[in-house]
Write a protein that holds these residues in place. Structure first.
Motif, short mmCIF file in Angstrom:
data_model
loop_
_atom_site.label_atom_id
_atom_site.label_comp_id
_atom_site.label_asym_id
_atom_site.label_seq_id
_atom_site.Cartn_x
_atom_site.Cartn_y
_atom_site.Cartn_z
N TYR A 1 0.84 -1.18 0.00
CA TYR A 1 0.00 0.00 0.00
C TYR A 1 0.89 1.25 0.00
CZ TYR A 1 -2.98 -3.75 1.74
OH TYR A 1 -3.63 -4.93 1.89
N PRO A 2 1.12 1.84 -1.17
CA PRO A 2 2.05 2.99 -1.26
C PRO A 2 1.68 4.15 -0.35
CG PRO A 2 1.51 2.14 -3.44
CD PRO A 2 0.60 1.45 -2.49
N HIS A 3 0.38 4.42 -0.19
CA HIS A 3 -0.01 5.55 0.65
C HIS A 3 0.40 5.30 2.10
CE1 HIS A 3 -3.35 2.69 1.05
NE2 HIS A 3 -3.64 3.29 2.19
N GLN A 4 0.38 4.02 2.53
CA GLN A 4 0.82 3.72 3.89
C GLN A 4 2.33 3.89 4.04
OE1 GLN A 4 -2.64 0.43 5.14
NE2 GLN A 4 -0.48 -0.09 5.27
N MET A 5 3.08 3.65 2.97
CA MET A 5 4.52 3.86 3.04
C MET A 5 4.83 5.34 3.21
SD MET A 5 7.57 2.52 0.54
CE MET A 5 7.20 3.61 -0.84
N VAL A 6 4.10 6.20 2.48
CA VAL A 6 4.31 7.64 2.62
C VAL A 6 3.96 8.09 4.03
CG1 VAL A 6 3.57 9.91 1.80
CG2 VAL A 6 3.90 8.03 0.17
N GLN A 7 2.82 7.60 4.54
CA GLN A 7 2.46 7.93 5.91
C GLN A 7 3.47 7.37 6.91
OE1 GLN A 7 -1.78 6.39 5.32
NE2 GLN A 7 -2.11 8.03 6.82
N GLY A 8 4.00 6.16 6.59
CA GLY A 8 4.98 5.54 7.48
C GLY A 8 6.24 6.38 7.62
N VAL A 9 6.67 7.02 6.53
CA VAL A 9 7.85 7.89 6.59
C VAL A 9 7.60 9.04 7.57
CG1 VAL A 9 9.30 9.48 5.29
CG2 VAL A 9 8.62 7.30 4.27
N TYR A 10 6.42 9.64 7.46
CA TYR A 10 6.08 10.76 8.35
C TYR A 10 6.04 10.30 9.80
CZ TYR A 10 3.17 14.01 10.93
OH TYR A 10 2.67 14.84 11.91
N TYR A 11 5.33 9.19 10.04
CA TYR A 11 5.18 8.73 11.42
C TYR A 11 6.52 8.30 12.01
CZ TYR A 11 0.07 8.73 11.14
OH TYR A 11 -1.25 9.11 11.02
N LEU A 12 7.40 7.71 11.19
CA LEU A 12 8.70 7.29 11.70
C LEU A 12 9.53 8.48 12.14
CD1 LEU A 12 10.87 5.15 12.21
CD2 LEU A 12 11.59 5.42 9.84
N PHE A 13 9.65 9.48 11.28
CA PHE A 13 10.45 10.65 11.65
C PHE A 13 9.82 11.40 12.82
CE2 PHE A 13 12.36 9.90 7.51
CZ PHE A 13 13.69 10.17 7.78
N ALA A 14 8.49 11.43 12.87
CA ALA A 14 7.85 12.05 14.03
C ALA A 14 8.16 11.27 15.30
CB ALA A 14 6.33 12.13 13.80
N GLY A 15 8.19 9.93 15.20
CA GLY A 15 8.50 9.10 16.36
C GLY A 15 9.93 9.25 16.83
#
Length: 479
Positions: free
Chosen positions: A352-366
């Motif tokens: 799911y590409p949209h989840q990968m994009v969201q995952g990048v944001y959530y990872l750096f935020a974490g």
């Protein structure tokens, strides 16, 4: 009152048996265990002992032998006694006894007392919080704790009545069920004490490794307190029955031993010991085998990039930790096949590409979220910048590849996570802190390497204050 004292004594004896078994196996793996500091030997002994004992319990079920304290402890302790009676075992015990009579140590300074006091406060909170409360939190109750109770009740590794994640590795529930047998009954309060112990061993190992890598005692203690007190994730996992803290412990041990081996600073026997810790990673949690595999891959890439003397031969020597990964992974998989247990595919059902994009944001935020790990990850990023060319011209590259590669792997894991769009943020919140916990102790070790040139009192300096807690020789030069 007497019954409480007897129960505590049984718990201490049960934990001591794990240390004893691991210490005996350590004398088999390492020609001179005294080449490691006391804190390192304690951590390695417990890790190897927990691995050996739980794999033995898996073997008992495989052979149809019901669990009982005599069968669980009898043969392993007989093996430990035989190993300690060998010339190598007797020499190790003799050297440790002699070390107890070593002369005076350099007294602690004000900063040392401050860092030790802060660490003491962490465990003054975590140990009673773990031992006085029953198991709580979802995975502790529904997965690890539930399995431990079933294994104790059925006297075997019975997964028939477990539907949720029954294919997960079982080091943690088996060690908890062993402690139930040691206590003589199910006691969800006292068995939780093993998690503060795991955390203390992890911190002790990090401190001793940081001193071995060149930091002064004060800086090594400061780094250790920095890891323990930054954010809340580490402290929370000191008193909940999750497998993530044990996995972080095994990951730190495996990564550190491989780094020392790459840097030509490892005591003899370090590679077989690293193999044991990679086996512990694979046998500890579902994420363990990929983490262990990336350690081996990062080591291979580091050798191929740096090309030290005999680098091709050393690539072949990585078969030793690879064998450890197989030992920790294969027996459980063969058991699953034999028992016809359905292996779940709930983690990979599509991309799911949209989840990968969201995952990048959530990872750096974490990574910058103070509630998770405080300022540790931002400080690590700054330290890597200050390291400059040393980052890719020394074995420091190995730790950077491992940490960076697994951060990318977290993003890819979220890209294949089978969740709906509305559930995805909650899924990330429930998992990201634990995934980062697996890597954070190794990140702290990498931070030690990044900052050691800034340390005003290096370990090799005769005026260094390292000797108060551990005595380590100056590490040999990096490749």
């Amino acid at each position: 009152m007497i019954e409480t004292g007897i129960t505590l004594l049984r718990l201490l004896l049960g934990l001591s048996a794990i240390f004893c078994l691991g210490y005996a196996l350590l004398t088999l793996l390492i020609p001179r265990p005294r080449d490691f500091s006391f804190l390192e030997r304690a951590a390695f002994s417990f890790g190897v002992g927990a691995l050996a004992l739980t794999l033995w319990m898996l073997t008992l079920t495989w052979r149809g032998v019901p669990y009982g304290l005599a069968w669980i402890l009898g043969p392993p302790l007989a093996l430990a006694a035989a190993l300690l009676l060998t010339p190598r075992g007797r020499r190790a015990v003799r050297e440790d006894k002699r070390a107890l009579r070593v002369g005076p140590r350099i007294p602690l300074s004000g900063w040392d007392w401050l860092f030790l006091g802060l660490l003491g406060l962490v465990f003054l909170f975590a140990l009673p919080r773990a031992a006085l409360y029953p198991m709580w939190a979802w995975d502790a109750v529904a997965t690890w704790g539930c399995k431990a109770k079933i294994f104790h009740t059925t006297k075997g590794l019975d997964l028939v009545c477990i539907d949720a994640h029954n294919y997960y590795p079982n080091l943690v529930p088996l060690i908890l069920s062993y402690l139930y047998f040691a206590l003589g009954r199910v006691n969800d309060h006292l068995v939780n004490a093993i998690f503060p112990l795991w955390g203390a061993l992890l911190l002790g190992l990090l401190y001793s490794l940081a001193a071995r890598l060149g930091l002064s005692r004060r800086s090594a203690l400061g780094l250790t307190a920095f890891l323990a007190l930054n954010g809340t994730v580490f402290i929370v996992h000191l008193y909940i029955a999750y497998a993530d803290l044990p996995l972080a412990f095994f990951t730190l041990g495996g990564a550190a031993l491989l780094y020392l081996w790459l840097a030509d600073a490892a005591p003899r026997g370090s590679l077989p010991l690293a193999a044991c810790f990679l086996a512990g990673m694979a046998w500890c949690k579902y994420e363990g085998p990929p983490l262990a595999a990336t350690l081996i891959l990062a080591a291979a890439l580091t050798l191929a990039w740096l090309r030290p003397a005999r680098w091709v031969r050393r690539l072949g020597q990585l078969a030793v930790p690879l064998a450890g990964l197989v030992v920790g992974y294969l027996p459980w998989r063969l058991f699953i096949v034999q028992q016809k247990i359905e292996i779940g595919a709930d983690h990979i059902q599509g991309f799911y590409p949209h989840q990968m994009v969201q995952g990048v944001y959530y990872l750096f935020a974490g990574l910058v979220e103070p509630f998770y790990f405080g300022f540790l990850w931002p400080v690590l990023a700054l330290a890597l910048v200050l390291a400059g060319k040393r980052l890719w011209r020394s074995p420091m590259l190995f730790l950077a590849l491992f940490v960076g590669g697994n951060l990318v792997a977290i993003i890819l894991a979220y890209a294949v996570a089978p969740t709906g769009a509305a559930e995805f943020p909650a899924y990330v919140r429930a998992t990201l802190d634990r995934l980062l916990l697996h890597l954070t102790p190794v990140a702290a070790l990498l931070l030690a390497l990044g900052l050691k040139d800034l340390d005003p009192s290096p370990a090799g300096n005769p005026a260094s204050e390292n000797h108060g807690l551990t005595v380590n020789p100056k590490p040999r030069p990096e490749i």
